[in-house]
Design a protein around this motif. Structure first.
Motif, PDB file in Angstrom:
ATOM      1  N   SER A   7      37.575 -93.631  59.399  1.00  0.00           N
ATOM      2  CA  SER A   7      37.291 -94.213  58.136  1.00  0.00           C
ATOM      3  C   SER A   7      38.614 -94.360  57.317  1.00  0.00           C
ATOM      4  N   VAL A   8      38.655 -95.272  56.508  1.00  0.00           N
ATOM      5  CA  VAL A   8      39.646 -95.622  55.470  1.00  0.00           C
ATOM      6  C   VAL A   8      38.989 -95.936  54.119  1.00  0.00           C
ATOM      7  N   GLN A   9      39.392 -95.103  53.117  1.00  0.00           N
ATOM      8  CA  GLN A   9      38.892 -95.519  51.627  1.00  0.00           C
ATOM      9  C   GLN A   9      39.666 -96.824  51.201  1.00  0.00           C
ATOM     10  N   VAL A  10      38.908 -97.525  50.691  1.00  0.00           N
ATOM     11  CA  VAL A  10      39.551 -98.769  50.221  1.00  0.00           C
ATOM     12  C   VAL A  10      38.838 -98.946  48.847  1.00  0.00           C
ATOM     13  N   PHE A  28      58.269-104.174  57.215  1.00  0.00           N
ATOM     14  CA  PHE A  28      56.466-103.830  57.553  1.00  0.00           C
ATOM     15  C   PHE A  28      55.881-105.092  57.057  1.00  0.00           C
ATOM     16  N   ASP A  29      56.327-105.759  55.876  1.00  0.00           N
ATOM     17  CA  ASP A  29      55.503-106.967  55.461  1.00  0.00           C
ATOM     18  C   ASP A  29      55.606-108.055  56.700  1.00  0.00           C
ATOM     19  N   ASP A  30      56.449-108.040  57.619  1.00  0.00           N
ATOM     20  CA  ASP A  30      56.308-109.259  58.705  1.00  0.00           C
ATOM     21  C   ASP A  30      55.118-108.866  59.589  1.00  0.00           C
ATOM     22  N   ILE A  31      55.111-107.709  59.757  1.00  0.00           N
ATOM     23  CA  ILE A  31      54.025-107.088  60.823  1.00  0.00           C
ATOM     24  C   ILE A  31      52.587-107.976  60.372  1.00  0.00           C
ATOM     25  N   PHE A  32      52.484-108.024  58.958  1.00  0.00           N
ATOM     26  CA  PHE A  32      51.051-108.356  58.541  1.00  0.00           C
ATOM     27  C   PHE A  32      50.994-109.879  58.190  1.00  0.00           C
ATOM     28  N   THR A  33      52.340-110.597  58.222  1.00  0.00           N
ATOM     29  CA  THR A  33      52.170-111.979  57.845  1.00  0.00           C
ATOM     30  C   THR A  33      52.737-112.875  58.811  1.00  0.00           C
ATOM     31  N   ASP A  34      53.379-112.462  60.081  1.00  0.00           N
ATOM     32  CA  ASP A  34      54.050-113.152  60.936  1.00  0.00           C
ATOM     33  C   ASP A  34      53.220-112.865  62.376  1.00  0.00           C
ATOM     34  N   THR A  35      52.551-113.971  62.685  1.00  0.00           N
ATOM     35  CA  THR A  35      51.690-113.712  64.004  1.00  0.00           C
ATOM     36  C   THR A  35      52.354-113.285  65.238  1.00  0.00           C
ATOM     37  N   LYS A  36      53.919-113.405  65.044  1.00  0.00           N
ATOM     38  CA  LYS A  36      54.916-113.138  66.335  1.00  0.00           C
ATOM     39  C   LYS A  36      54.699-111.517  66.531  1.00  0.00           C
ATOM     40  N   GLU A  96      55.128 -90.015  61.521  1.00  0.00           N
ATOM     41  CA  GLU A  96      54.205 -89.910  60.544  1.00  0.00           C
ATOM     42  C   GLU A  96      54.430 -90.926  59.275  1.00  0.00           C
ATOM     43  N   GLU A  97      55.791 -91.075  58.974  1.00  0.00           N
ATOM     44  CA  GLU A  97      56.077 -91.930  57.782  1.00  0.00           C
ATOM     45  C   GLU A  97      55.915 -93.385  58.314  1.00  0.00           C
ATOM     46  N   VAL A  98      56.168 -93.761  59.501  1.00  0.00           N
ATOM     47  CA  VAL A  98      55.560 -95.057  59.866  1.00  0.00           C
ATOM     48  C   VAL A  98      54.263 -95.413  59.959  1.00  0.00           C
ATOM     49  N   LEU A  99      53.308 -94.378  60.177  1.00  0.00           N
ATOM     50  CA  LEU A  99      51.786 -94.582  60.109  1.00  0.00           C
ATOM     51  C   LEU A  99      51.415 -94.463  58.803  1.00  0.00           C
ATOM     52  N   GLN A 100      52.156 -93.791  57.960  1.00  0.00           N
ATOM     53  CA  GLN A 100      51.759 -93.687  56.606  1.00  0.00           C
ATOM     54  C   GLN A 100      51.953 -95.170  55.841  1.00  0.00           C
ATOM     55  N   SER A 101      53.229 -95.769  56.247  1.00  0.00           N
ATOM     56  CA  SER A 101      53.400 -97.129  55.660  1.00  0.00           C
ATOM     57  C   SER A 101      52.457 -98.024  56.197  1.00  0.00           C
ATOM     58  N   PHE A 102      52.020 -97.734  57.336  1.00  0.00           N
ATOM     59  CA  PHE A 102      50.964 -98.709  58.112  1.00  0.00           C
ATOM     60  C   PHE A 102      49.601 -98.670  57.284  1.00  0.00           C
ATOM     61  N   LYS A 103      49.264 -97.377  57.140  1.00  0.00           N
ATOM     62  CA  LYS A 103      47.952 -97.217  56.325  1.00  0.00           C
ATOM     63  C   LYS A 103      47.967 -97.839  54.875  1.00  0.00           C
ATOM     64  N   GLU A 104      49.269 -97.929  54.075  1.00  0.00           N
ATOM     65  CA  GLU A 104      49.148 -98.529  52.640  1.00  0.00           C
ATOM     66  C   GLU A 104      49.099 -99.938  52.857  1.00  0.00           C
ATOM     67  N   ASN A 105      49.750-100.596  53.903  1.00  0.00           N
ATOM     68  CA  ASN A 105      49.723-101.997  53.905  1.00  0.00           C
ATOM     69  C   ASN A 105      48.418-102.415  54.767  1.00  0.00           C
ATOM     70  N   LEU A 106      47.739-101.696  55.338  1.00  0.00           N
ATOM     71  CA  LEU A 106      46.257-101.956  55.914  1.00  0.00           C
ATOM     72  C   LEU A 106      45.502-101.838  54.772  1.00  0.00           C
ATOM     73  N   THR A 107      45.419-100.711  54.076  1.00  0.00           N
ATOM     74  CA  THR A 107      44.688-100.815  52.916  1.00  0.00           C
ATOM     75  C   THR A 107      44.701-101.951  51.977  1.00  0.00           C
ATOM     76  N   LYS A 108      46.006-102.376  51.876  1.00  0.00           N
ATOM     77  CA  LYS A 108      46.115-103.406  50.788  1.00  0.00           C
ATOM     78  C   LYS A 108      45.475-104.630  51.531  1.00  0.00           C
ATOM     79  N   LEU A 109      45.639-104.971  52.743  1.00  0.00           N
ATOM     80  CA  LEU A 109      44.907-106.117  53.365  1.00  0.00           C
ATOM     81  C   LEU A 109      43.512-106.062  53.375  1.00  0.00           C
ATOM     82  N   LEU A 110      43.141-104.937  53.582  1.00  0.00           N
ATOM     83  CA  LEU A 110      41.578-104.886  53.628  1.00  0.00           C
ATOM     84  C   LEU A 110      40.801-104.774  52.242  1.00  0.00           C
ATOM     85  N   ALA A 111      41.696-104.547  51.320  1.00  0.00           N
ATOM     86  CA  ALA A 111      41.058-104.804  49.917  1.00  0.00           C
ATOM     87  C   ALA A 111      41.273-106.297  49.505  1.00  0.00           C
ATOM     88  N   GLU A 112      42.194-106.982  49.925  1.00  0.00           N
ATOM     89  CA  GLU A 112      42.119-108.534  49.706  1.00  0.00           C
ATOM     90  C   GLU A 112      40.981-109.102  50.630  1.00  0.00           C
TER      91      GLU A 112
END
Length: 266
Positions: free
Chosen positions: A100-103, A144-152, A216-232
Protein backbone atom coordinates in the motif's frame (compact mmCIF):
# COMPACT_ATOMS: atom_id res chain seq x y z
CA UNK A 1 32.93 -33.43 -6.63
CA UNK A 2 29.76 -31.93 -5.19
CA UNK A 3 29.65 -29.26 -7.91
CA UNK A 4 30.18 -31.89 -10.62
CA UNK A 5 27.32 -34.00 -9.24
CA UNK A 6 25.11 -30.89 -9.09
CA UNK A 7 25.89 -30.08 -12.73
CA UNK A 8 25.00 -33.63 -13.75
CA UNK A 9 21.76 -33.37 -11.78
CA UNK A 10 20.77 -30.14 -13.55
CA UNK A 11 21.72 -31.60 -16.95
CA UNK A 12 19.43 -34.56 -16.29
CA UNK A 13 16.56 -32.26 -15.36
CA UNK A 14 16.96 -30.22 -18.53
CA UNK A 15 17.05 -33.31 -20.74
CA UNK A 16 13.91 -34.71 -19.14
CA UNK A 17 12.16 -31.34 -19.46
CA UNK A 18 13.04 -31.05 -23.14
CA UNK A 19 11.47 -34.45 -23.75
CA UNK A 20 8.19 -33.24 -22.23
CA UNK A 21 8.02 -29.91 -24.08
CA UNK A 22 5.80 -31.22 -26.89
CA UNK A 23 3.17 -32.48 -24.46
CA UNK A 24 3.38 -29.38 -22.26
CA UNK A 25 2.98 -26.96 -25.19
CA UNK A 26 0.16 -28.90 -26.81
CA UNK A 27 -1.76 -29.09 -23.53
CA UNK A 28 -1.28 -25.37 -22.85
CA UNK A 29 -2.32 -24.38 -26.40
CA UNK A 30 -5.42 -26.57 -26.25
CA UNK A 31 -6.46 -24.91 -22.99
CA UNK A 32 -5.80 -21.41 -24.35
CA UNK A 33 -7.89 -22.11 -27.47
CA UNK A 34 -10.73 -23.56 -25.42
CA UNK A 35 -10.67 -20.57 -23.07
CA UNK A 36 -10.79 -18.23 -26.06
CA UNK A 37 -13.78 -20.12 -27.49
CA UNK A 38 -15.50 -20.35 -24.14
CA UNK A 39 -15.62 -24.14 -24.46
CA UNK A 40 -14.81 -26.94 -22.02
CA UNK A 41 -12.92 -30.14 -22.72
CA UNK A 42 -14.28 -33.23 -20.96
CA UNK A 43 -13.55 -36.94 -21.08
CA UNK A 44 -17.06 -37.57 -22.44
CA UNK A 45 -16.97 -34.89 -25.15
CA UNK A 46 -13.36 -33.94 -26.03
CA UNK A 47 -12.94 -30.97 -28.37
CA UNK A 48 -10.85 -31.79 -31.44
CA UNK A 49 -8.00 -29.30 -31.99
CA UNK A 50 -5.51 -30.22 -34.69
CA UNK A 51 -2.00 -28.86 -34.05
CA UNK A 52 -0.36 -30.91 -36.79
CA UNK A 53 -0.55 -28.30 -39.57
CA UNK A 54 -1.41 -24.71 -40.43
CA UNK A 55 -1.13 -21.68 -38.17
CA UNK A 56 -1.60 -23.66 -34.96
CA UNK A 57 1.31 -25.91 -35.90
CA UNK A 58 3.56 -22.92 -36.62
CA UNK A 59 2.54 -21.25 -33.36
CA UNK A 60 3.27 -24.39 -31.35
CA UNK A 61 6.70 -24.79 -32.96
CA UNK A 62 7.58 -21.16 -32.17
CA UNK A 63 6.60 -21.69 -28.52
CA UNK A 64 8.64 -24.92 -28.31
CA UNK A 65 11.69 -23.18 -29.77
CA UNK A 66 11.34 -20.30 -27.29
CA UNK A 67 11.15 -22.72 -24.35
CA UNK A 68 14.17 -24.70 -25.55
CA UNK A 69 16.18 -21.48 -25.95
CA UNK A 70 15.13 -20.30 -22.50
CA UNK A 71 16.14 -23.58 -20.86
CA UNK A 72 19.46 -23.52 -22.67
CA UNK A 73 20.12 -20.00 -21.36
CA UNK A 74 19.09 -21.01 -17.84
CA UNK A 75 21.44 -23.99 -17.96
CA UNK A 76 24.27 -21.67 -19.08
CA UNK A 77 23.54 -19.30 -16.19
CA UNK A 78 23.60 -22.10 -13.64
CA UNK A 79 26.77 -23.58 -15.07
CA UNK A 80 28.59 -20.23 -14.94
CA UNK A 81 27.60 -19.59 -11.33
CA UNK A 82 28.58 -23.08 -10.23
CA UNK A 83 31.98 -22.82 -11.90
CA UNK A 84 32.55 -19.50 -10.08
CA UNK A 85 31.39 -21.11 -6.79
CA UNK A 86 28.65 -18.47 -6.53
CA UNK A 87 25.10 -18.89 -5.30
CA UNK A 88 22.34 -19.17 -7.90
CA UNK A 89 18.83 -19.94 -6.71
CA UNK A 90 15.43 -19.54 -8.36
CA UNK A 91 13.28 -18.53 -5.41
CA UNK A 92 9.91 -17.89 -7.00
CA UNK A 93 7.95 -17.66 -10.25
CA UNK A 94 4.77 -15.78 -11.13
CA UNK A 95 5.08 -14.16 -7.73
CA UNK A 96 2.22 -11.87 -6.70
CA UNK A 97 3.53 -8.78 -4.91
CA UNK A 98 1.39 -6.22 -3.09
CA UNK A 99 1.85 -3.17 -0.92
CA UNK A 100 0.00 0.00 0.00
CA UNK A 101 1.08 3.60 -0.56
CA UNK A 102 -0.28 6.70 1.13
CA UNK A 103 -1.29 9.47 -1.28
CA UNK A 104 -2.64 12.41 0.69
CA UNK A 105 -5.71 11.15 2.55
CA UNK A 106 -5.95 8.04 0.37
CA UNK A 107 -4.31 4.68 0.93
CA UNK A 108 -3.90 2.95 -2.42
CA UNK A 109 -3.21 -0.74 -2.95
CA UNK A 110 -0.62 -1.68 -5.55
CA UNK A 111 -0.15 -5.13 -7.05
CA UNK A 112 2.10 -6.75 -9.61
CA UNK A 113 3.31 -10.19 -10.71
CA UNK A 114 7.00 -10.97 -11.12
CA UNK A 115 7.70 -13.70 -13.66
CA UNK A 116 10.79 -14.92 -11.81
CA UNK A 117 12.75 -14.05 -8.67
CA UNK A 118 16.31 -15.32 -8.32
CA UNK A 119 19.01 -15.01 -5.70
CA UNK A 120 22.36 -14.47 -7.40
CA UNK A 121 25.54 -12.51 -6.72
CA UNK A 122 24.28 -12.00 -3.17
CA UNK A 123 21.24 -10.03 -4.37
CA UNK A 124 17.57 -10.61 -5.05
CA UNK A 125 17.16 -10.50 -8.84
CA UNK A 126 13.70 -9.75 -10.25
CA UNK A 127 13.16 -10.84 -13.86
CA UNK A 128 10.38 -10.11 -16.31
CA UNK A 129 9.67 -12.18 -19.44
CA UNK A 130 9.02 -10.52 -22.80
CA UNK A 131 8.14 -12.30 -26.02
CA UNK A 132 9.14 -9.27 -28.09
CA UNK A 133 12.41 -7.40 -28.42
CA UNK A 134 13.81 -5.19 -25.67
CA UNK A 135 15.83 -2.02 -26.26
CA UNK A 136 18.57 -2.04 -23.59
CA UNK A 137 18.78 1.77 -23.84
CA UNK A 138 15.24 1.95 -22.50
CA UNK A 139 16.48 0.40 -19.25
CA UNK A 140 19.18 3.08 -18.82
CA UNK A 141 18.36 6.49 -17.40
CA UNK A 142 20.02 9.59 -16.05
CA UNK A 143 17.00 11.59 -14.90
CA UNK A 144 14.06 10.14 -12.95
CA UNK A 145 11.61 12.48 -14.68
CA UNK A 146 12.32 10.72 -17.98
CA UNK A 147 11.05 7.42 -16.59
CA UNK A 148 7.61 8.87 -15.91
CA UNK A 149 7.32 11.00 -19.07
CA UNK A 150 9.11 9.11 -21.85
CA UNK A 151 7.45 5.89 -23.11
CA UNK A 152 10.92 4.71 -24.12
CA UNK A 153 11.36 3.82 -20.43
CA UNK A 154 8.06 1.97 -19.94
CA UNK A 155 9.80 -1.34 -19.25
CA UNK A 156 12.16 0.34 -16.82
CA UNK A 157 9.14 1.81 -15.02
CA UNK A 158 7.74 -1.70 -14.72
CA UNK A 159 10.99 -3.04 -13.25
CA UNK A 160 11.19 -0.21 -10.73
CA UNK A 161 7.61 -0.92 -9.71
CA UNK A 162 8.51 -4.57 -9.14
CA UNK A 163 11.51 -3.55 -7.05
CA UNK A 164 9.34 -1.22 -4.98
CA UNK A 165 6.63 -3.87 -4.50
CA UNK A 166 9.17 -6.46 -3.45
CA UNK A 167 10.91 -4.08 -1.03
CA UNK A 168 7.64 -3.23 0.72
CA UNK A 169 6.15 -6.73 0.61
CA UNK A 170 8.22 -9.90 0.57
CA UNK A 171 11.41 -7.96 1.29
CA UNK A 172 10.05 -6.83 4.66
CA UNK A 173 8.84 -10.33 5.53
CA UNK A 174 12.15 -12.11 4.95
CA UNK A 175 14.47 -9.13 5.57
CA UNK A 176 15.89 -9.16 2.02
CA UNK A 177 16.60 -5.45 1.72
CA UNK A 178 17.89 -3.47 -1.29
CA UNK A 179 19.90 -3.27 -3.42
CA UNK A 180 18.10 -5.48 -5.93
CA UNK A 181 18.98 -6.47 -9.45
CA UNK A 182 16.25 -6.30 -12.10
CA UNK A 183 16.20 -7.26 -15.73
CA UNK A 184 14.20 -8.53 -18.69
CA UNK A 185 14.46 -11.89 -20.39
CA UNK A 186 13.52 -11.41 -24.04
CA UNK A 187 12.83 -14.73 -25.74
CA UNK A 188 13.75 -13.18 -29.10
CA UNK A 189 17.10 -11.91 -27.88
CA UNK A 190 18.48 -14.57 -25.56
CA UNK A 191 21.10 -15.50 -28.12
CA UNK A 192 23.06 -13.41 -30.62
CA UNK A 193 24.09 -16.02 -33.14
CA UNK A 194 25.20 -18.89 -30.91
CA UNK A 195 26.31 -16.66 -28.03
CA UNK A 196 24.30 -16.17 -24.86
CA UNK A 197 24.84 -12.62 -23.64
CA UNK A 198 22.69 -12.57 -20.54
CA UNK A 199 19.74 -10.21 -20.19
CA UNK A 200 19.35 -6.40 -20.35
CA UNK A 201 19.07 -4.94 -16.87
CA UNK A 202 18.33 -1.81 -14.87
CA UNK A 203 21.14 0.75 -15.26
CA UNK A 204 21.51 4.21 -13.71
CA UNK A 205 24.38 6.44 -14.71
CA UNK A 206 25.48 10.02 -14.09
CA UNK A 207 28.77 11.81 -13.43
CA UNK A 208 29.15 10.25 -9.98
CA UNK A 209 27.36 6.93 -10.14
CA UNK A 210 27.31 3.95 -12.50
CA UNK A 211 24.89 1.53 -10.87
CA UNK A 212 23.21 -1.65 -12.07
CA UNK A 213 21.49 -2.30 -8.76
CA UNK A 214 18.36 -0.68 -7.34
CA UNK A 215 19.55 0.88 -4.12
CA UNK A 216 17.32 2.06 -1.29
CA UNK A 217 17.93 5.65 -2.47
CA UNK A 218 16.78 4.79 -5.99
CA UNK A 219 13.61 3.13 -4.71
CA UNK A 220 12.92 6.08 -2.42
CA UNK A 221 13.17 8.43 -5.42
CA UNK A 222 10.85 6.12 -7.33
CA UNK A 223 8.31 6.21 -4.49
CA UNK A 224 8.35 10.02 -4.42
CA UNK A 225 7.77 10.26 -8.18
CA UNK A 226 5.15 7.51 -8.13
CA UNK A 227 3.25 9.21 -5.30
CA UNK A 228 3.29 12.47 -7.25
CA UNK A 229 1.89 10.72 -10.34
CA UNK A 230 -0.83 8.91 -8.39
CA UNK A 231 -1.83 12.19 -6.73
CA UNK A 232 -2.38 13.71 -10.18
CA UNK A 233 -4.39 10.69 -11.34
CA UNK A 234 -6.83 10.76 -8.42
CA UNK A 235 -7.14 14.55 -8.33
CA UNK A 236 -10.74 15.31 -9.50
CA UNK A 237 -9.73 18.85 -10.50
CA UNK A 238 -7.30 17.59 -13.14
CA UNK A 239 -8.77 16.34 -16.42
CA UNK A 240 -7.38 13.43 -18.37
CA UNK A 241 -5.98 14.49 -21.73
CA UNK A 242 -6.07 12.50 -24.93
CA UNK A 243 -2.72 11.42 -26.26
CA UNK A 244 -1.22 13.45 -29.07
CA UNK A 245 0.14 10.29 -30.67
CA UNK A 246 -2.91 8.62 -32.23
CA UNK A 247 -0.95 5.42 -32.92
CA UNK A 248 -1.30 4.67 -29.20
CA UNK A 249 -5.08 4.50 -29.72
CA UNK A 250 -4.71 1.31 -31.78
CA UNK A 251 -3.71 -0.64 -28.68
CA UNK A 252 -5.60 1.26 -25.99
CA UNK A 253 -8.09 -0.63 -23.82
CA UNK A 254 -10.08 2.56 -23.21
CA UNK A 255 -11.00 3.48 -26.78
CA UNK A 256 -14.69 2.95 -26.09
CA UNK A 257 -14.58 5.43 -23.21
CA UNK A 258 -12.38 7.96 -24.99
CA UNK A 259 -14.53 8.02 -28.17
CA UNK A 260 -11.86 9.90 -30.11
CA UNK A 261 -12.66 8.08 -33.37
CA UNK A 262 -16.39 8.64 -32.88
CA UNK A 263 -15.81 12.38 -32.41
CA UNK A 264 -13.68 12.51 -35.57
CA UNK A 265 -16.39 10.73 -37.60
CA UNK A 266 -19.02 13.20 -36.42
Amino acid sequence: KEIKQSQQHYASIFKDTLKDIDQIVEKAMRQAILNDRGEKDTDHSPVVIDLSHGKLYLASEVVKKAIQTYLKALETDMDQYQKALQCFEIRDSEKEMTCSVQVGEHELQLKGFADRIDYRDGHITILDYKTGKVDPDGLHYEDFDDIFTDTKHKQLLQLLMYGYLYQNGQGKKDATLPPYACGIISFQQLYTGNNYEGYPSFHYKDEKVDARLMSEEVLQSFKENLTKLLAEIINPELDFKQTENEEHCNYCDYRAICKRQQQKDE
